[in-house]
Scaffold this motif. Structure first.
Motif, PDB file in Angstrom:
ATOM      1  N   ASP A 189      54.378 -27.702   2.821  1.00 33.75           N
ATOM      2  CA  ASP A 189      55.110 -27.658   4.085  1.00 33.75           C
ATOM      3  C   ASP A 189      56.521 -27.191   3.740  1.00 33.75           C
ATOM      4  O   ASP A 189      57.215 -27.830   2.940  1.00 33.75           O
ATOM      5  CB  ASP A 189      55.136 -29.048   4.716  1.00 33.75           C
ATOM      6  N   ALA A 190      56.961 -26.083   4.323  1.00 32.18           N
ATOM      7  CA  ALA A 190      58.260 -25.495   3.974  1.00 32.18           C
ATOM      8  C   ALA A 190      59.428 -26.434   4.236  1.00 32.18           C
ATOM      9  O   ALA A 190      60.511 -26.246   3.674  1.00 32.18           O
ATOM     10  CB  ALA A 190      58.467 -24.195   4.746  1.00 32.18           C
ATOM     11  N   ASP A 233      63.046 -20.051 -10.290  1.00 36.57           N
ATOM     12  CA  ASP A 233      64.482 -20.112 -10.007  1.00 36.57           C
ATOM     13  C   ASP A 233      64.746 -20.442  -8.546  1.00 36.57           C
ATOM     14  O   ASP A 233      65.641 -21.236  -8.222  1.00 36.57           O
ATOM     15  CB  ASP A 233      65.151 -18.784 -10.368  1.00 36.57           C
ATOM     16  N   LYS A 234      63.995 -19.833  -7.654  1.00 39.52           N
ATOM     17  CA  LYS A 234      64.166 -20.104  -6.221  1.00 39.52           C
ATOM     18  C   LYS A 234      63.879 -21.573  -5.915  1.00 39.52           C
ATOM     19  O   LYS A 234      64.648 -22.238  -5.204  1.00 39.52           O
ATOM     20  CB  LYS A 234      63.229 -19.213  -5.401  1.00 39.52           C
ATOM     21  N   LEU A 235      62.768 -22.066  -6.441  1.00 42.16           N
ATOM     22  CA  LEU A 235      62.402 -23.461  -6.199  1.00 42.16           C
ATOM     23  C   LEU A 235      63.374 -24.417  -6.885  1.00 42.16           C
ATOM     24  O   LEU A 235      63.654 -25.502  -6.368  1.00 42.16           O
ATOM     25  CB  LEU A 235      60.976 -23.716  -6.682  1.00 42.16           C
ATOM     26  N   GLY A 236      63.906 -24.014  -8.041  1.00 44.74           N
ATOM     27  CA  GLY A 236      64.901 -24.832  -8.724  1.00 44.74           C
ATOM     28  C   GLY A 236      66.182 -24.948  -7.917  1.00 44.74           C
ATOM     29  O   GLY A 236      66.792 -26.026  -7.826  1.00 44.74           O
ATOM     30  N   ASP A 240      67.854 -28.362  -6.500  1.00 46.04           N
ATOM     31  CA  ASP A 240      69.235 -28.760  -6.780  1.00 46.04           C
ATOM     32  C   ASP A 240      70.008 -29.004  -5.487  1.00 46.04           C
ATOM     33  O   ASP A 240      70.860 -29.905  -5.423  1.00 46.04           O
ATOM     34  CB  ASP A 240      69.932 -27.683  -7.615  1.00 46.04           C
ATOM     35  N   LEU A 241      69.722 -28.223  -4.459  1.00 42.90           N
ATOM     36  CA  LEU A 241      70.379 -28.434  -3.167  1.00 42.90           C
ATOM     37  C   LEU A 241      69.908 -29.738  -2.524  1.00 42.90           C
ATOM     38  O   LEU A 241      70.694 -30.430  -1.860  1.00 42.90           O
ATOM     39  CB  LEU A 241      70.104 -27.253  -2.233  1.00 42.90           C
ATOM     40  N   ALA A 242      68.638 -30.080  -2.717  1.00 41.16           N
ATOM     41  CA  ALA A 242      68.136 -31.352  -2.199  1.00 41.16           C
ATOM     42  C   ALA A 242      68.847 -32.522  -2.875  1.00 41.16           C
ATOM     43  O   ALA A 242      69.214 -33.513  -2.221  1.00 41.16           O
ATOM     44  CB  ALA A 242      66.627 -31.450  -2.410  1.00 41.16           C
ATOM     45  N   VAL A 243      69.054 -32.409  -4.193  1.00 42.09           N
ATOM     46  CA  VAL A 243      69.775 -33.454  -4.926  1.00 42.09           C
ATOM     47  C   VAL A 243      71.224 -33.526  -4.443  1.00 42.09           C
ATOM     48  O   VAL A 243      71.780 -34.616  -4.263  1.00 42.09           O
ATOM     49  CB  VAL A 243      69.711 -33.173  -6.441  1.00 42.09           C
ATOM     50  N   ARG A 272      70.537 -22.625   3.612  1.00 41.85           N
ATOM     51  CA  ARG A 272      70.129 -22.031   2.335  1.00 41.85           C
ATOM     52  C   ARG A 272      68.755 -22.523   1.907  1.00 41.85           C
ATOM     53  O   ARG A 272      67.925 -21.741   1.421  1.00 41.85           O
ATOM     54  CB  ARG A 272      71.169 -22.368   1.260  1.00 41.85           C
ATOM     55  N   GLN A 273      68.474 -23.817   2.097  1.00 43.99           N
ATOM     56  CA  GLN A 273      67.159 -24.344   1.724  1.00 43.99           C
ATOM     57  C   GLN A 273      66.056 -23.699   2.554  1.00 43.99           C
ATOM     58  O   GLN A 273      64.980 -23.396   2.024  1.00 43.99           O
ATOM     59  CB  GLN A 273      67.130 -25.862   1.908  1.00 43.99           C
TER      60      GLN A 273
END
Length: 310
Positions: A189-190, A233-236, A240-243, A272-273
């Motif tokens: 789920d995006a 890299d995209k998922l990373g 990092d933005l979620a953190v 951005r996410q």
């Protein structure tokens, strides 16, 4: 790392039989490379760099241990699973030294890609950064002795792990891991950060695993690995933005209106996410369009073609 963790790794190593057949080349080579990468990190002086390289080596080892865990030999499979769990636990204990660098990278990404203002970025960095004098962590620090012991134990057992996975078993294991990453991405789920994080872990494993067979057709194999790295890299960045967002939300503003930087930062993170999630799933759909059975047949054909030329 605790004595319990080292003992757990040692117990996993001791569970294998003493005698093993000759070591197949592909998995053994990858395991040795990953082990050398992790071992070299212990000699780095910079604590953040040391932890980064050590965690990277551990990720590579864990990805390859997933293949060994699918070996026909049950003792080997059991040992590989135990070692992978031990590595994951150790990596979590070393995460603190990376936190500051990841936070700064996430803020820079928001400035470059989501229009976060320089003023908001500087204010966020001041508000969310470690207390003065706190530093960026001790690096491997007090974990060094346990890490050295764990890596020594792994060095002893890696030949037996590699010996259990010949080319046919490797193709089967790679196809199973490909199917896992494919299923994981198709179920994402995006808007669900946890499912995207699970996809990230599957893609990291697939990226390191495919390096084992990219030499079978270097031009195509390297493109595949590069695209997996781009997806990683995209998922990373999304993770990092979620953190970063969780860190902001864990520090609610004081009485009165929240500071302007906080609102601007959270809006930029959400935008951005959403973009990263959409582009990640598009890239995943292209990379994993092939059905697992066709993927297995293709790898087998590459392997056979190389073997016939020897």
């Amino acid at each position: 790392m605790s004595k319990h963790d080292s003992a757990g790794a040692a117990e996993a190593v001791d569970s294998l039989p003493a005698e093993t057949p000759p070591v197949p080349e592909r998995l053994m080579s990858g395991l040795r490379q990953a082990h050398a990468e992790a071992s070299a990190a212990l000699d780095l002086r910079d604590p953040v760099e040391a932890v980064h390289d050590l965690r990277k080596g551990f990720k590579r080892l864990r990805a390859l241990l997933r293949l060994a865990a699918l070996a026909p030999d049950r003792a080997v499979a059991h040992t590989a699973r135990g070692l992978r769990r031990a590595l994951a636990k150790t990596a979590r204990q070393l995460a603190q030294a990376r936190d500051t660098a990841a936070r700064e990278d996430a803020l820079d990404d928001l400035v470059a890609k989501a229009g976060l203002s320089g003023g908001a970025r500087r204010a966020a960095a001041r508000a969310l950064g470690p207390a003065p004098g706190a530093g960026q962590g001790e690096g491997v620090g007090r974990h060094r002795a346990g890490l050295e012991s764990q890596l020594t134990q792994f060095a002893e057992v890696l030949p037996r792990l590699g010996a259990a996975v010949d080319d046919k078993a490797l193709v089967d294991a790679l196809a199973d891991e490909y199917a896992r990453a494919r299923r994981t991405g198709r179920a994402v789920d995006a808007e669900d950060e946890e499912s995207l994080h699970e996809l990230r872990k599957a893609v990291i494993a697939q990226r390191y695993q495919m390096e084992l067979v990219s030499p079978l057709w270097p031009a195509l194999g390297q493109v595949w690995v590069d695209e997996l790295q781009r997806l990683r890299d995209k998922l990373g960045k999304h993770h990092d933005l979620a953190v970063l967002r969780a860190l902001v939300e864990a520090r609610p503003p004081r009485a009165g209106r929240p500071p302007l930087w906080r609102t601007e930062l959270l809006d930029a993170i959400r935008a951005r996410q959403a973009k990263l999630a959409r582009s990640s799933l598009r890239l995943h759909a292209r990379l994993f369009a092939e059905k697992p059975k066709a993927f297995r047949r293709r790898l087998s054909a590459y392997m056979s073609a190389v073997s016939e030329r020897k």
